[in-house]
Motif scaffolding. Sequence first.
Motif, PDB file in Angstrom:
ATOM      1  N   MET A 102      -0.887 -10.547  -4.481  1.00  0.00           N
ATOM      2  CA  MET A 102      -1.160  -9.873  -5.755  1.00  0.00           C
ATOM      3  C   MET A 102      -0.751  -8.408  -5.685  1.00  0.00           C
ATOM      4  O   MET A 102      -0.211  -7.859  -6.661  1.00  0.00           O
ATOM      5  CB  MET A 102      -2.635  -9.999  -6.118  1.00  0.00           C
ATOM      6  N   ARG A 103      -0.994  -7.772  -4.560  1.00  0.00           N
ATOM      7  CA  ARG A 103      -0.576  -6.368  -4.414  1.00  0.00           C
ATOM      8  C   ARG A 103       0.942  -6.241  -4.539  1.00  0.00           C
ATOM      9  O   ARG A 103       1.442  -5.304  -5.169  1.00  0.00           O
ATOM     10  CB  ARG A 103      -1.028  -5.821  -3.060  1.00  0.00           C
ATOM     11  N   GLN A 104       1.656  -7.183  -3.925  1.00  0.00           N
ATOM     12  CA  GLN A 104       3.109  -7.105  -3.997  1.00  0.00           C
ATOM     13  C   GLN A 104       3.594  -7.328  -5.431  1.00  0.00           C
ATOM     14  O   GLN A 104       4.515  -6.655  -5.892  1.00  0.00           O
ATOM     15  CB  GLN A 104       3.741  -8.122  -3.037  1.00  0.00           C
ATOM     16  N   ARG A 105       2.960  -8.254  -6.138  1.00  0.00           N
ATOM     17  CA  ARG A 105       3.342  -8.488  -7.536  1.00  0.00           C
ATOM     18  C   ARG A 105       2.991  -7.278  -8.410  1.00  0.00           C
ATOM     19  O   ARG A 105       3.730  -6.933  -9.333  1.00  0.00           O
ATOM     20  CB  ARG A 105       2.672  -9.765  -8.048  1.00  0.00           C
ATOM     21  N   LEU A 106       1.862  -6.626  -8.109  1.00  0.00           N
ATOM     22  CA  LEU A 106       1.512  -5.410  -8.841  1.00  0.00           C
ATOM     23  C   LEU A 106       2.529  -4.308  -8.573  1.00  0.00           C
ATOM     24  O   LEU A 106       2.921  -3.574  -9.498  1.00  0.00           O
ATOM     25  CB  LEU A 106       0.112  -4.941  -8.439  1.00  0.00           C
TER      26      LEU A 106
ATOM     27  N   ALA B  25      -9.109  -2.155  -8.811  1.00  0.00           N
ATOM     28  CA  ALA B  25      -8.233  -1.408  -7.913  1.00  0.00           C
ATOM     29  C   ALA B  25      -7.447  -2.372  -7.030  1.00  0.00           C
ATOM     30  O   ALA B  25      -7.945  -3.448  -6.670  1.00  0.00           O
ATOM     31  CB  ALA B  25      -9.059  -0.461  -7.041  1.00  0.00           C
ATOM     32  N   PRO B  26      -6.220  -2.006  -6.635  1.00  0.00           N
ATOM     33  CA  PRO B  26      -5.399  -2.878  -5.778  1.00  0.00           C
ATOM     34  C   PRO B  26      -6.069  -3.228  -4.450  1.00  0.00           C
ATOM     35  O   PRO B  26      -5.758  -4.274  -3.884  1.00  0.00           O
ATOM     36  CB  PRO B  26      -4.130  -2.054  -5.558  1.00  0.00           C
ATOM     37  N   ARG B  27      -6.974  -2.385  -3.974  1.00  0.00           N
ATOM     38  CA  ARG B  27      -7.625  -2.683  -2.692  1.00  0.00           C
ATOM     39  C   ARG B  27      -8.475  -3.951  -2.786  1.00  0.00           C
ATOM     40  O   ARG B  27      -8.834  -4.536  -1.756  1.00  0.00           O
ATOM     41  CB  ARG B  27      -8.481  -1.505  -2.226  1.00  0.00           C
ATOM     42  N   THR B  28      -8.766  -4.405  -4.013  1.00  0.00           N
ATOM     43  CA  THR B  28      -9.524  -5.642  -4.191  1.00  0.00           C
ATOM     44  C   THR B  28      -8.612  -6.858  -4.349  1.00  0.00           C
ATOM     45  O   THR B  28      -9.106  -7.971  -4.490  1.00  0.00           O
ATOM     46  CB  THR B  28     -10.440  -5.549  -5.427  1.00  0.00           C
ATOM     47  N   PHE B  29      -7.299  -6.640  -4.318  1.00  0.00           N
ATOM     48  CA  PHE B  29      -6.332  -7.721  -4.519  1.00  0.00           C
ATOM     49  C   PHE B  29      -5.909  -8.330  -3.189  1.00  0.00           C
ATOM     50  O   PHE B  29      -5.961  -7.676  -2.144  1.00  0.00           O
ATOM     51  CB  PHE B  29      -5.082  -7.197  -5.236  1.00  0.00           C
ATOM     52  N   SER B  30      -5.427  -9.552  -3.245  1.00  0.00           N
ATOM     53  CA  SER B  30      -4.809 -10.182  -2.079  1.00  0.00           C
ATOM     54  C   SER B  30      -3.438  -9.552  -1.819  1.00  0.00           C
ATOM     55  O   SER B  30      -2.904  -8.815  -2.662  1.00  0.00           O
ATOM     56  CB  SER B  30      -4.632 -11.678  -2.319  1.00  0.00           C
ATOM     57  N   GLY B  31      -2.851  -9.865  -0.651  1.00  0.00           N
ATOM     58  CA  GLY B  31      -1.546  -9.308  -0.315  1.00  0.00           C
ATOM     59  C   GLY B  31      -0.465  -9.688  -1.308  1.00  0.00           C
ATOM     60  O   GLY B  31       0.360  -8.851  -1.714  1.00  0.00           O
TER      61      GLY B  31
ATOM     62  N   ALA C 182       0.822  -1.210   0.000  1.00  0.00           N
ATOM     63  CA  ALA C 182       0.000   0.000   0.000  1.00  0.00           C
ATOM     64  C   ALA C 182       0.858   1.264   0.000  1.00  0.00           C
ATOM     65  O   ALA C 182       0.404   2.323  -0.422  1.00  0.00           O
ATOM     66  CB  ALA C 182      -0.935   0.004   1.208  1.00  0.00           C
ATOM     67  N   ASP C 183       2.111   1.146   0.475  1.00  0.00           N
ATOM     68  CA  ASP C 183       3.000   2.302   0.471  1.00  0.00           C
ATOM     69  C   ASP C 183       3.582   2.586  -0.911  1.00  0.00           C
ATOM     70  O   ASP C 183       4.100   3.672  -1.152  1.00  0.00           O
ATOM     71  CB  ASP C 183       4.155   2.086   1.466  1.00  0.00           C
TER      72      ASP C 183
END
Length: 262
Positions: free
Chosen positions: A160-164, A152-158, A103-104
Amino acid sequence: MTVTILPQPLLRVRGVAKRYGAFTALHEASFDLWPGEVLAVVGESGSGKSTLLNAIAARTRPDAGCVEYRLRDGSLEDVHGMSQARQRLLARTDWGFVHQNPADGLRMDVSAGANVGERLMGLGQRHYGQLRCAAEEWLQRVEIDAIRIDDAPRTFSGGMRQRLQIARNLVTRPRLVFMDEPTSGLDVSVQARLLDLLRQLTQELQLAVVIVTHDLAVARLLAHRMVVMQRGRIVESGLTDQVLDDPQHPYTQLLVSSVLQP
């Protein structure tokens, strides 16, 4: 006669120190980073790992020492002698920074595609179709289904967010990437998948990487060399397998033995 031209360091760190009031967080750290090399910075919490990373990534100004980066024209430039505008340009083009908390490093309320395309727009690209095509390509490269491009990334798993976040950083083809505990807090299976992806991408793109981690298994899998930090000092450095298999400093010996204990 054939003349062999030896590679030159991409990053030169000399005597970098940082104090917070009476507390010395970093004691005169020095090392070189070579093109295509992955360097792990390891140590327990409070050892100065993140302070070092932020100092060399121009996120914190050190109180002493010098951080020099080799530009694409071959010249070395003092990172902390640059203007803030030049530092920002470097950070969004030739460098990447992968945060421990995705998120950062992401804009959580805009689409995944916009997160990836934003760095390309910072380089002047404006063609919507080309931006979307590049975003789709990079989502697929980090194993995110392209149908999620408008989510939006807020709909992704942890994971998936890191890969994004990794896709967002690598889309501009940087030469140097800083990573701060990129696998921390993830489930073991998710962590293993992310590590495989990171190893593949660093090799494929010949990235130079400085990765901060407390996990020696992560260091062994990803890093060519490692430095061990204790109380703000680099107490040991060398090839990763050499340091882990035959640690010389008592603190490194303690770290390694604590991992090996059942």
